[in-house]
Design a protein around this motif. Structure first.
Motif, PDB file in Angstrom:
ATOM      1  N   ALA A  91      -7.935   7.202   2.071  1.00  0.00           N
ATOM      2  CA  ALA A  91      -7.253   6.936   0.804  1.00  0.00           C
ATOM      3  C   ALA A  91      -7.347   8.103  -0.174  1.00  0.00           C
ATOM      4  O   ALA A  91      -6.323   8.643  -0.598  1.00  0.00           O
ATOM      5  CB  ALA A  91      -7.792   5.663   0.162  1.00  0.00           C
ATOM      6  N   SER A  92      -8.568   8.524  -0.521  1.00  0.00           N
ATOM      7  CA  SER A  92      -8.629   9.579  -1.547  1.00  0.00           C
ATOM      8  C   SER A  92      -8.148  10.939  -1.042  1.00  0.00           C
ATOM      9  O   SER A  92      -7.419  11.607  -1.766  1.00  0.00           O
ATOM     10  CB  SER A  92      -9.987   9.635  -2.239  1.00  0.00           C
ATOM     11  OG  SER A  92     -11.022   9.496  -1.346  1.00  0.00           O
TER      12      SER A  92
ATOM     13  N   MET B 146      -1.397  14.525  -1.760  1.00  0.00           N
ATOM     14  CA  MET B 146      -0.058  14.254  -2.299  1.00  0.00           C
ATOM     15  C   MET B 146       0.101  14.845  -3.693  1.00  0.00           C
ATOM     16  O   MET B 146       1.158  15.374  -4.036  1.00  0.00           O
ATOM     17  CB  MET B 146       0.210  12.751  -2.308  1.00  0.00           C
ATOM     18  CG  MET B 146       0.592  12.238  -0.927  1.00  0.00           C
ATOM     19  SD  MET B 146       0.744  10.445  -0.817  1.00  0.00           S
ATOM     20  CE  MET B 146       1.786  10.088  -2.203  1.00  0.00           C
ATOM     21  N   GLN B 147      -0.984  14.754  -4.458  1.00  0.00           N
ATOM     22  CA  GLN B 147      -0.941  15.289  -5.819  1.00  0.00           C
ATOM     23  C   GLN B 147      -0.892  16.822  -5.793  1.00  0.00           C
ATOM     24  O   GLN B 147      -0.084  17.435  -6.474  1.00  0.00           O
ATOM     25  CB  GLN B 147      -2.170  14.827  -6.578  1.00  0.00           C
ATOM     26  CG  GLN B 147      -1.950  14.720  -8.067  1.00  0.00           C
ATOM     27  CD  GLN B 147      -2.921  13.723  -8.692  1.00  0.00           C
ATOM     28  OE1 GLN B 147      -4.029  13.518  -8.194  1.00  0.00           O
ATOM     29  NE2 GLN B 147      -2.509  13.108  -9.783  1.00  0.00           N
TER      30      GLN B 147
ATOM     31  N   MET C  85      -4.309  10.740  -1.286  1.00  0.00           N
ATOM     32  CA  MET C  85      -3.787  10.762  -2.648  1.00  0.00           C
ATOM     33  C   MET C  85      -3.963  12.153  -3.264  1.00  0.00           C
ATOM     34  O   MET C  85      -3.079  12.644  -3.961  1.00  0.00           O
ATOM     35  CB  MET C  85      -4.490   9.702  -3.524  1.00  0.00           C
ATOM     36  CG  MET C  85      -4.265   8.258  -3.108  1.00  0.00           C
ATOM     37  SD  MET C  85      -2.538   7.735  -2.877  1.00  0.00           S
ATOM     38  CE  MET C  85      -1.923   7.854  -4.543  1.00  0.00           C
ATOM     39  N   GLU C  86      -5.100  12.781  -2.955  1.00  0.00           N
ATOM     40  CA  GLU C  86      -5.350  14.126  -3.497  1.00  0.00           C
ATOM     41  C   GLU C  86      -4.365  15.140  -2.921  1.00  0.00           C
ATOM     42  O   GLU C  86      -3.822  15.975  -3.645  1.00  0.00           O
ATOM     43  CB  GLU C  86      -6.784  14.572  -3.181  1.00  0.00           C
ATOM     44  CG  GLU C  86      -7.804  13.990  -4.153  1.00  0.00           C
ATOM     45  CD  GLU C  86      -9.239  14.065  -3.618  1.00  0.00           C
ATOM     46  OE1 GLU C  86      -9.522  14.953  -2.790  1.00  0.00           O
ATOM     47  OE2 GLU C  86     -10.062  13.223  -4.029  1.00  0.00           O
TER      48      GLU C  86
ATOM     49  N   SER D 181       6.574  10.571  -5.511  1.00  0.00           N
ATOM     50  CA  SER D 181       6.074   9.217  -5.265  1.00  0.00           C
ATOM     51  C   SER D 181       7.134   8.430  -4.499  1.00  0.00           C
ATOM     52  O   SER D 181       8.312   8.787  -4.473  1.00  0.00           O
ATOM     53  CB  SER D 181       5.780   8.514  -6.590  1.00  0.00           C
ATOM     54  OG  SER D 181       6.995   8.204  -7.248  1.00  0.00           O
TER      55      SER D 181
ATOM     56  N   THR E 171      -3.081   3.131  -5.848  1.00  0.00           N
ATOM     57  CA  THR E 171      -3.656   4.112  -4.919  1.00  0.00           C
ATOM     58  C   THR E 171      -4.163   3.421  -3.654  1.00  0.00           C
ATOM     59  O   THR E 171      -4.949   3.996  -2.907  1.00  0.00           O
ATOM     60  CB  THR E 171      -4.825   4.885  -5.572  1.00  0.00           C
ATOM     61  OG1 THR E 171      -5.784   3.933  -6.047  1.00  0.00           O
ATOM     62  CG2 THR E 171      -4.372   5.748  -6.718  1.00  0.00           C
TER      63      THR E 171
ATOM     64  N   THR F 242       0.837  -1.201   0.000  1.00  0.00           N
ATOM     65  CA  THR F 242       0.000   0.000   0.000  1.00  0.00           C
ATOM     66  C   THR F 242       0.872   1.251   0.000  1.00  0.00           C
ATOM     67  O   THR F 242       1.988   1.252   0.540  1.00  0.00           O
ATOM     68  CB  THR F 242      -0.950   0.020   1.222  1.00  0.00           C
ATOM     69  OG1 THR F 242      -0.179  -0.054   2.418  1.00  0.00           O
ATOM     70  CG2 THR F 242      -1.936  -1.133   1.160  1.00  0.00           C
ATOM     71  N   VAL F 243       0.336   2.298  -0.605  1.00  0.00           N
ATOM     72  CA  VAL F 243       1.117   3.520  -0.812  1.00  0.00           C
ATOM     73  C   VAL F 243       1.595   4.130   0.508  1.00  0.00           C
ATOM     74  O   VAL F 243       2.745   4.584   0.601  1.00  0.00           O
ATOM     75  CB  VAL F 243       0.293   4.556  -1.615  1.00  0.00           C
ATOM     76  CG1 VAL F 243       1.024   5.885  -1.695  1.00  0.00           C
ATOM     77  CG2 VAL F 243       0.002   4.037  -3.005  1.00  0.00           C
ATOM     78  N   ASP F 244       0.735   4.106   1.536  1.00  0.00           N
ATOM     79  CA  ASP F 244       1.145   4.713   2.808  1.00  0.00           C
ATOM     80  C   ASP F 244       2.389   4.039   3.381  1.00  0.00           C
ATOM     81  O   ASP F 244       3.326   4.702   3.831  1.00  0.00           O
ATOM     82  CB  ASP F 244      -0.022   4.710   3.824  1.00  0.00           C
ATOM     83  CG  ASP F 244      -0.719   3.355   3.954  1.00  0.00           C
ATOM     84  OD1 ASP F 244      -0.431   2.450   3.159  1.00  0.00           O
ATOM     85  OD2 ASP F 244      -1.547   3.210   4.872  1.00  0.00           O
TER      86      ASP F 244
ATOM     87  N   VAL G  43      -4.320   2.081   0.101  1.00  0.00           N
ATOM     88  CA  VAL G  43      -3.752   2.403   1.414  1.00  0.00           C
ATOM     89  C   VAL G  43      -4.157   1.287   2.379  1.00  0.00           C
ATOM     90  O   VAL G  43      -5.012   0.456   2.050  1.00  0.00           O
ATOM     91  CB  VAL G  43      -4.210   3.780   1.976  1.00  0.00           C
ATOM     92  CG1 VAL G  43      -3.838   4.914   1.051  1.00  0.00           C
ATOM     93  CG2 VAL G  43      -5.694   3.800   2.267  1.00  0.00           C
TER      94      VAL G  43
END
Lengths: 82, 138
Positions: free
Chosen positions: B65-66, B72-73, B69-70, B79, B55, B13-15, B57
């Motif tokens: 999660a969203s 971070m963007q 990700m938002e 990344s 994406t 997971t990204v986290d 988590v």
């Protein structure tokens, strides 16, 4: 070039808005590219930098000339010694 | 004792990959060797180009999660893959893929991101981790 007291800064990297460990990475890259004896400044708005950057400079054996707090960011100035 | 950090990257997971990549960067910056052992979901995350669309988590923080990700963007946070590439640029970072997971999921070395150096067994990793100053399971 910028003059802090009588120190001439050879290169300044603006890493504001970059997150831990971004500013430190910028400093390390900048130091690699700099000539020995050169002075590098990095601007960081990341609160982690205030400990991380001096710790790296000490570990790497370079000279920390100063840490200058500005409005919303900090300017770290170091000399490459080897 | 070697001045080395060994990470077992189990999670995909990204986290958690972000945490692993930042730890890697910090250790590399401070002059430590870093060795990553990718296994199970951690290895899945290193399939070619997978990081670009991953994406996920941790399940216990799924509701974050969203927004995460938002954020971070919006804040242009690099990344976890960029962090690892940056760490390798400044330090001694090696990435090993678990041979058992490769076998299980039918993954070949060429299916993985180029940052993966080699395929090894767990015994090799443990043998080296035994000498590491820091070993973490992420």
């Amino acid at each position: 070039m910028l003059d802090i007291g009588n120190i001439i800064i050879d290169k300044e990297i603006d890493a504001r808005g970059s997150f831990c460990p971004g500013p430190l990475m910028e400093l390390i890259r900048g130091m690699k590219a700099l000539h020995v004896g050169g002075v590098l400044a990095v601007l960081s708005s990341d609160p982690g930098s205030s400990k991380d950057i001096p710790a790296w400079i000490q570990k790497a054996g370079h000279e920390l000339i100063g840490v200058f707090p500005e409005q919303g960011y900090t300017r770290f100035v170091a000399r490459k010694t080897h | 004792m070697a001045d080395r950090m060994s990470l077992i990257v189990f999670s995909g997971t990204v986290d958690k990959l972000m945490a692993a990549s930042i730890l890697t960067t910090g250790a590399a910056a401070m002059g430590m060797e870093v060795e990553l052992f990718l296994t199970t979901w951690g290895l899945e995350a290193f399939r070619k180009d997978a990081y670009k669309t991953n994406t996920r988590v941790s399940a216990d923080f799924q509701d974050y999660a969203s927004p995460m990700m938002e954020a971070m963007q919006a804040k242009h946070v690099p990344s976890w893959m960029e962090n690892l590439l940056g760490a390798r640029e400044i330090g001694d970072v090696k990435v090993f893929a678990c041979s058992m997971t490769m076998e299980l999921f039918g993954i070949k070395h060429e299916d993985l991101e180029p940052i993966v150096d080699e395929v090894t067994g767990v015994a090799t990793f443990v043998e080296r981790a035994k000498e590491s100053a820091i070993t973490l399971f992420i």
